[in-house]
Enzyme design. Structure first.
Site, PDB file in Angstrom:
ATOM      1  N   HIS A 125     -18.774  14.249  59.690  1.00 38.10           N
ATOM      2  CA  HIS A 125     -18.906  15.626  60.159  1.00 38.10           C
ATOM      3  C   HIS A 125     -19.244  15.588  61.644  1.00 38.10           C
ATOM      4  CE1 HIS A 125     -19.669  19.972  59.838  1.00 38.10           C
ATOM      5  NE2 HIS A 125     -20.573  19.740  60.788  1.00 38.10           N
ATOM      6  N   CYS A 126     -18.433  16.257  62.448  1.00 37.01           N
ATOM      7  CA  CYS A 126     -18.609  16.234  63.896  1.00 37.01           C
ATOM      8  C   CYS A 126     -19.170  17.573  64.373  1.00 37.01           C
ATOM      9  CB  CYS A 126     -17.266  15.938  64.580  1.00 37.01           C
ATOM     10  SG  CYS A 126     -17.370  15.883  66.383  1.00 37.01           S
ATOM     11  N   ARG A 127     -20.364  17.542  64.898  1.00 36.76           N
ATOM     12  CA  ARG A 127     -20.983  18.777  65.380  1.00 36.76           C
ATOM     13  C   ARG A 127     -20.286  19.331  66.616  1.00 36.76           C
ATOM     14  NH1 ARG A 127     -26.977  17.388  67.021  1.00 36.76           N
ATOM     15  NH2 ARG A 127     -26.870  16.355  64.984  1.00 36.76           N
ATOM     16  N   ASN A 131     -16.959  21.022  62.604  1.00 40.33           N
ATOM     17  CA  ASN A 131     -16.038  20.853  61.487  1.00 40.33           C
ATOM     18  C   ASN A 131     -16.093  19.398  61.016  1.00 40.33           C
ATOM     19  OD1 ASN A 131     -14.114  21.480  59.591  1.00 40.33           O
ATOM     20  ND2 ASN A 131     -12.414  21.593  61.037  1.00 40.33           N
TER      21      ASN A 131
END
Length: 279
Positions: A125-127, A131
């Site tokens: 999960h990439c802040r 997303n």
């Protein structure tokens, strides 16, 4: 709505950083180096603008693309898998049950606590894109990292060329020195960070694995060595097949973030034979 993902402080920070780098590169570095409106300056300005715009486009694709969700009707079919080890089949079946969602999940699928759902072929999960990076947007994410790395290194080279030809005695103690030191530190750090991230994902793609699977593989190899066996990542089909499974079979479309027609359902994947061999 997907557009609500842009209402995020990390995403706003990304826009600010991109704008800052773009402004300094064009209107400070290139202008002081060769002149923005000279032939050389115009060339570098157009080239860097292309990299910046393409990075921005890939960023939008990453944010707006659903990484992939598990169909509600999904039920695993172990018998159809290309596995020869019955014990490994039982382990896979056990791991396919999500304890949080209380539903079955395909191989390579993991539950994201931030998104509160299972994501197909989840990498992380990439802040910064608010997303998950998963099956349907991993290619766009890789292209984003690639072009952002090239753009930051390009900006760094232009900045260094500008610094080397500048007469610092004329500037004296002006605020431009503070700006140059601040930007120089930022762009070098950014280039190193993005470069490391790009190398990491080139490694992952070449081995057809994800960040989660890599760390799972570390434990699997340790357990295999303890039992006198060797472990090989079951989805590693060879470098070329691994790369084309992400970027596609047509090399002309490798750098197009929206060219994902080669992707299937994200539920079933080809598995290399003989994933475990006794040593």
């Amino acid at each position: 709505m997907k557009w609500k993902r842009f209402l995020s402080i990390p995403i706003f920070s990304v826009f600010l950083l991109m704008g800052f780098v773009y402004y300094i590169t064009l209107f400070v570095s290139i202008e002081d180096w060769v002149g923005l409106w000279s032939s050389d300056g115009s060339f570098h300005a157009v080239a860097f603008s292309f990299l910046a715009i393409y990075s921005l486009f890939s960023f939008f694709v990453c944010v707006l693309t659903d990484p992939g969700h598990v169909p509600p009707s999904y039920v695993p079919d172990v018998e159809d898998r290309e596995l020869s080890d019955q014990e490994f089949r039982r382990n896979v079946t056990h791991q396919r049950k999500c304890e949080i969602c209380s539903t079955y999940k395909p191989q390579r699928c993991h539950h994201c606590r931030t998104c509160r759902r299972c994501v197909l072929r989840m990498d992380h999960h990439c802040r910064w894109i608010n997303n998950c990076v998963g099956y349907w947007n991993y290619k766009a994410f890789f292209i984003l990292v690639f072009f952002a790395t090239v753009a930051s290194i390009y900006s760094m080279v232009i900045f260094i060329a500008c610094v080397l030809q500048k007469d610092w005695e004329v500037l004296g103690r002006s605020h431009f020195k503070v700006l140059y030191v601040t930007y120089g530190t930022s762009v070098i750090g950014l280039s190193m960070t993005l470069g490391s991230l790009l190398c990491w994902h080139i490694y992952l793609m070449a081995n057809n694995t994800t960040t989660i699977e890599y760390y799972e593989g570390v434990r699997a190899r340790w357990l295999a060595r303890k039992s006198g066996q060797s472990y090989r990542h079951p989805f590693n089909l060879g470098v070329y097949r691994n790369v084309t499974s992400v970027l596609g079979p047509n090399m002309l479309k490798w750098l197009l973030p929206t060219a994902v027609s080669h992707l299937k359902d994200g539920i079933s994947f080809r598995i290399a034979h003989d994933t475990r061999q006794t040593t």
